[in-house]
Design a protein around this motif. Sequence first.
Motif, PDB file in Angstrom:
ATOM      1  N   SER B  55       0.832  -1.211   0.000  1.00 20.80           N
ATOM      2  CA  SER B  55       0.000   0.000   0.000  1.00 20.80           C
ATOM      3  C   SER B  55       0.862   1.254   0.000  1.00 20.80           C
ATOM      4  O   SER B  55       0.359   2.352   0.210  1.00 20.80           O
ATOM      5  N   GLY B  56       2.169   1.092  -0.201  1.00 19.04           N
ATOM      6  CA  GLY B  56       3.021   2.255  -0.414  1.00 19.04           C
ATOM      7  C   GLY B  56       3.514   2.956   0.842  1.00 19.04           C
ATOM      8  O   GLY B  56       4.094   4.033   0.749  1.00 19.04           O
ATOM      9  N   TYR B  57       3.299   2.379   2.018  1.00 17.73           N
ATOM     10  CA  TYR B  57       3.810   3.016   3.232  1.00 17.73           C
ATOM     11  C   TYR B  57       5.311   2.805   3.362  1.00 17.73           C
ATOM     12  O   TYR B  57       6.007   3.600   3.972  1.00 17.73           O
ATOM     13  N   GLN B  82      -5.542   0.912  -0.703  1.00 19.00           N
ATOM     14  CA  GLN B  82      -5.747   1.403   0.656  1.00 19.00           C
ATOM     15  C   GLN B  82      -5.616   0.265   1.653  1.00 19.00           C
ATOM     16  O   GLN B  82      -6.106  -0.833   1.431  1.00 19.00           O
ATOM     17  N   TRP B  85      -5.632  -0.695   8.908  1.00 17.28           N
ATOM     18  CA  TRP B  85      -4.627  -1.065   9.899  1.00 17.28           C
ATOM     19  C   TRP B  85      -5.203  -1.972  10.972  1.00 17.28           C
ATOM     20  O   TRP B  85      -6.400  -1.977  11.243  1.00 17.28           O
ATOM     21  N   PHE B  90      -5.021   3.672  16.702  1.00 16.08           N
ATOM     22  CA  PHE B  90      -3.933   4.530  16.241  1.00 16.08           C
ATOM     23  C   PHE B  90      -4.203   5.095  14.860  1.00 16.08           C
ATOM     24  O   PHE B  90      -3.510   5.996  14.415  1.00 16.08           O
ATOM     25  N   ALA B  91      -5.209   4.523  14.203  1.00 15.92           N
ATOM     26  CA  ALA B  91      -5.444   4.912  12.814  1.00 15.92           C
ATOM     27  C   ALA B  91      -6.341   6.135  12.691  1.00 15.92           C
ATOM     28  O   ALA B  91      -6.568   6.621  11.598  1.00 15.92           O
ATOM     29  N   VAL B  92      -6.857   6.614  13.818  1.00 15.27           N
ATOM     30  CA  VAL B  92      -7.663   7.837  13.764  1.00 15.27           C
ATOM     31  C   VAL B  92      -7.075   8.858  14.728  1.00 15.27           C
ATOM     32  O   VAL B  92      -6.551   8.508  15.776  1.00 15.27           O
ATOM     33  N   ARG B 142     -13.573   4.585   5.756  1.00 12.18           N
ATOM     34  CA  ARG B 142     -12.673   5.598   5.226  1.00 12.18           C
ATOM     35  C   ARG B 142     -11.829   5.048   4.075  1.00 12.18           C
ATOM     36  O   ARG B 142     -11.523   5.752   3.113  1.00 12.18           O
TER      37      ARG B 142
END
Lengths: 274, 208
Positions: B55-57, B82, B85, B90-92, B142
Motif C-alpha cells: 500500500s506504499g507506506y 488502501q 490497519w 492509532f489509525a484515527v 474511510r
Amino acid sequence: MKFFNRRQRMMIGIFFSIAFLVIVCVLGNLNTEAARVTDFSRKNLAPCSSYIFGTDWLGRDMLARTLKGLSMSILIGVVSAAVSAVVALVLGIAAATLGKTADSIISFVIDLIMGVPHILLLILISVALGKGLKGVVIGVALTHWPSLARLIRAEVIQLKESPYIQISAKLGKSRWYIARKHMLPHLLPQFLVGLVLLFPHAILHESSVTFLGFGLSTEQPAIGIILSEAMKYLVTGKWWLALFPGILLVVTVIMFYVLGESLRKLLDPNSVHQ
Amino acid sequence: MENKMNLEIKNVSYRYREDGRQILENFSLTVSQKERVGLAAPSGYGKTTLCKLLSGYLKPDQGEILLDGKPLASYRGYCPVQMIWQQPEFAVNPRLRMREVLLEGDAVEERVIHELGIEPDWLNRFPGELSGGELQRFSIARALGKRTKFLIADEISTMLDLITQSQIWNFLLKEVERRGIGLIAVSHNQELMDWVCTRQISLEKQGP
C-alpha cells in the motif's frame, strides 16, 4: 470541593487568575501618577488604614507603587513570553520538517542556549542592549524559547510517525491539510500552555535582573527596583517595603501558573468528562 | 469494471534498518481485481511489512511494486491501494470528531456507512468515546473511498467479537464483489480465510 466537578474547578481557576491579572494591570495603570508622587509629610508610615501597604522613605504610597510595578512586570512578561513562544513554534516546526541539516543546526542552538544559565545570558543581552525596557524584553524573549522549541520539535517528529498521519497522506491529503488538521490540534494546547507557563518565568527573571541592577532604570517603579531598594531599609525595621510587593509578586506568578495548568487540563480531550 | 488492474509485486526484498534481519527476499506476487488473496504466516514473518509495501507506506530495498503496470509510487494524491490497519485506535486522530475522519476518505458513500452499522450519533463523538469495533468500522469506511481499487486488510478483525467480525466481513465481501475491488487479507483465523479468500499464500517458505 465536591460542589463542582473538575472541569468546573478548572474554569473557576482560569476565571480567578485572569480576573486577578486584569485587575492588577488596570489598577496599576490608573495609579501611574500616585506611584510617583512623593510627600515628606507621610514618609516611613507603617501599614495603616489609609496606606494599607505603608509608605516608603520618600513618602510614596507602596500600594500604588506595587500595583504599577506588577502591571509593568506583567506587560514585560506577556510581550517577551509571546515573542519567545513564536520563536519556539517556528524553530520547532522548522527543525522537525526541514530535513537533517536544519534540524542539527537548530538542535545545536537549543542546546547551546540551554547550556548557559538563563540569568547570565539575560544579563549579557540586557547590558549589551543598554538595559532599560527594550533590553529586558529582548533578553527574556531570546533566552526562554529553547525548552518550548524542543518540546514542539519532539512533538512534530512523533506526530509524523503516527499511523493516522501516514494514512491521511495516502488518502491524498496535502502537507498543508495534514499540518492544519492533524498537527495543529495537537500542537496548539502544548503551545498555549507553554506560552502561559513562560509568563511566570519571564516575570521572575525580569524582576531578578532588575533587582541585580542590570534591568530597568531606577526611576521606573518596577517590582525588581522596589524590592532591591527595600533591601537597604529592611535592616531599619521597615519590613512592609519588601513584604507586600514580594507577596504580590509571588501571587501573580502563581496565578499565571494556575492559568497554565488549568488550560492544560481543559485542552486534554481525555479529561473532557471529568 | 471493464479494465481490470493488477497489483504486482516483483522480486521484492526488504529489511528494517535497526535489526538488519531480512524480512522479505525476492518475493513476487500478482493479485488481480477479481481476486481475494489470503496471506498466512506465523508472527514475525513479515505479513504487516508486506501489507505496508503493497500500500506504499514502505519502499522496497530491491524490486518493484506495480499497479496497472506503473510503479505504485508514481500515483500522486489518492493512493488506489488502501490499507486498513490492525489497530484502529492509532489509525484515527484522537482530536478529530468521527465525522471529520470519514470526510478524509474519498467521497465515502452514505450506503457504505449505513451498511457498516455506523450510527449517526457516533459521528459527533471523539475516537476516545468509541470502542475498538466501532472505530474499525470507521477506518474500513474511510478506506472504501470512490477511487479505491485494492483493499489490504491487515488482521482487521482480530480483536473483535465474533458477531462484529461476521458483520464486518459479510459487508466487506459484498462490497468488494460489487465494486470489483481486489482484496488482500491477513488473518490467523484459518476458517475465516477459507471462507473469505479465493486464493491463499503462505509466507512461511519465505521466512527467516
